[in-house]
Scaffold this active site. Sequence first.
Site, PDB file in Angstrom:
ATOM      1  N   ARG A  23      -1.237  -9.399  12.827  1.00 21.54           N
ATOM      2  CA  ARG A  23      -1.740  -8.263  12.042  1.00 21.54           C
ATOM      3  C   ARG A  23      -2.562  -8.754  10.854  1.00 21.54           C
ATOM      4  NH1 ARG A  23       3.710  -5.515  10.783  1.00 21.54           N
ATOM      5  NH2 ARG A  23       2.544  -4.376   9.210  1.00 21.54           N
ATOM      6  N   ARG A  59     -10.236   1.014   8.332  1.00 18.58           N
ATOM      7  CA  ARG A  59      -9.966  -0.390   8.643  1.00 18.58           C
ATOM      8  C   ARG A  59     -11.164  -1.060   9.285  1.00 18.58           C
ATOM      9  NH1 ARG A  59      -4.105   0.363   8.846  1.00 18.58           N
ATOM     10  NH2 ARG A  59      -3.060  -1.640   9.101  1.00 18.58           N
ATOM     11  N   ARG A  64      10.716  -2.306  11.372  1.00 13.90           N
ATOM     12  CA  ARG A  64       9.652  -1.747  12.210  1.00 13.90           C
ATOM     13  C   ARG A  64       9.423  -2.630  13.425  1.00 13.90           C
ATOM     14  NH1 ARG A  64       4.760  -0.264   8.128  1.00 13.90           N
ATOM     15  NH2 ARG A  64       3.585  -1.381   9.721  1.00 13.90           N
ATOM     16  N   LYS A  73       0.846  -1.213   0.000  1.00 14.42           N
ATOM     17  CA  LYS A  73       0.000   0.000   0.000  1.00 14.42           C
ATOM     18  C   LYS A  73       0.878   1.258   0.000  1.00 14.42           C
ATOM     19  CE  LYS A  73      -2.145  -1.170   3.853  1.00 14.42           C
ATOM     20  NZ  LYS A  73      -1.440  -2.440   4.110  1.00 14.42           N
ATOM     21  N   ARG A 116      11.532  -6.407   4.742  1.00 15.28           N
ATOM     22  CA  ARG A 116      11.369  -4.945   4.649  1.00 15.28           C
ATOM     23  C   ARG A 116      12.371  -4.246   5.567  1.00 15.28           C
ATOM     24  NH1 ARG A 116       5.600  -2.344   5.448  1.00 15.28           N
ATOM     25  NH2 ARG A 116       5.631  -3.522   7.384  1.00 15.28           N
TER      26      ARG A 116
END
Length: 231
Positions: free
Chosen positions: A187, A104, A176, A29, A143
Amino acid sequence: MKDSSKKEDSREGDDTMNIVLLGPPGAGKGTQAKRISNRFGIPHISTGDMLREAISSKSELGKKVATIVEKGDLVTDELMIQLVRDRISKDDASKGFILDGFPRTTVQAKSLRNMLKEKEDKIDSAVLIDVSEEVVVERISSRRVCPNCGKVYNLLSLKPENDCICDECGSELIQRDDDKPETVRDRYEVYINNTKEVIKFYRSQGKLKTFDGAKEIDDLSKSIISYLESL
Ligand code: AP5
Ligand code: MG
């Protein structure tokens, strides 16, 4: 000027472009939102980035949400709605926005619809980037992000020149706090449980457009941008 005689889904005569980007954690996203933002000159509004900034600056909001975000749970609708209401009323969003990570929940989606209705405006399209849980876990584990300029890399698909250093500003790249494999699975589950109603909400209005998020980054950008150009 807006023209109320046009049908609800048409952008003809509409001077804003309001897009929401939906998709699981790690779908891409943020990556795609930056490209859409550059192409259409509308701000990329990531509620996750806003919360992480609040956490690192230790603001009142940051203190309230730090534990929730680290565990991968959802922050309350009330806080999120206020945050987005304030953000989209800023001058840079007067021609539209691309919302990444919001709404969300259906409460958030309905509230967004009402905020826009007050300004005789609406969401033009909900773009869903769809990927499987396996792809998500692989992408998120590789990531890396720059804590200074926010640039997002991937050690497999979008490599920095040096695995540890940001190409843009030279800062050391980090992972992160919510990117630990066990949190990523949580998640994903939170996403599945909450967002399917949001997807239904936009589908029932004929606004949902789904893209295969397993495609290569550039190919996916081309497909999304050419779809948005056609609106
Ligand atoms: P948020 O920051 O929104 O996280 P998320 O939805 O889990 O999504 P991510 O940012 O992890 O992934 P992304 O889809 O942006 O992927 P990216 O482009 O980085 O939210 C974080 C937390 O904040 C939530 O858990 C919650 O606690 C809270 N929160 C936020 N909004 C909220 C709300 N509205 N209500 C309540 N709570 C809220 O890409 C991922 C990686 O893959 C990168 O390394 C990238 O380089 C790579 N990549 C991207 N696309 C591709 C591709 N096509 N092929 C290969 N690699 C790719
Ligand atoms: Mg993101």
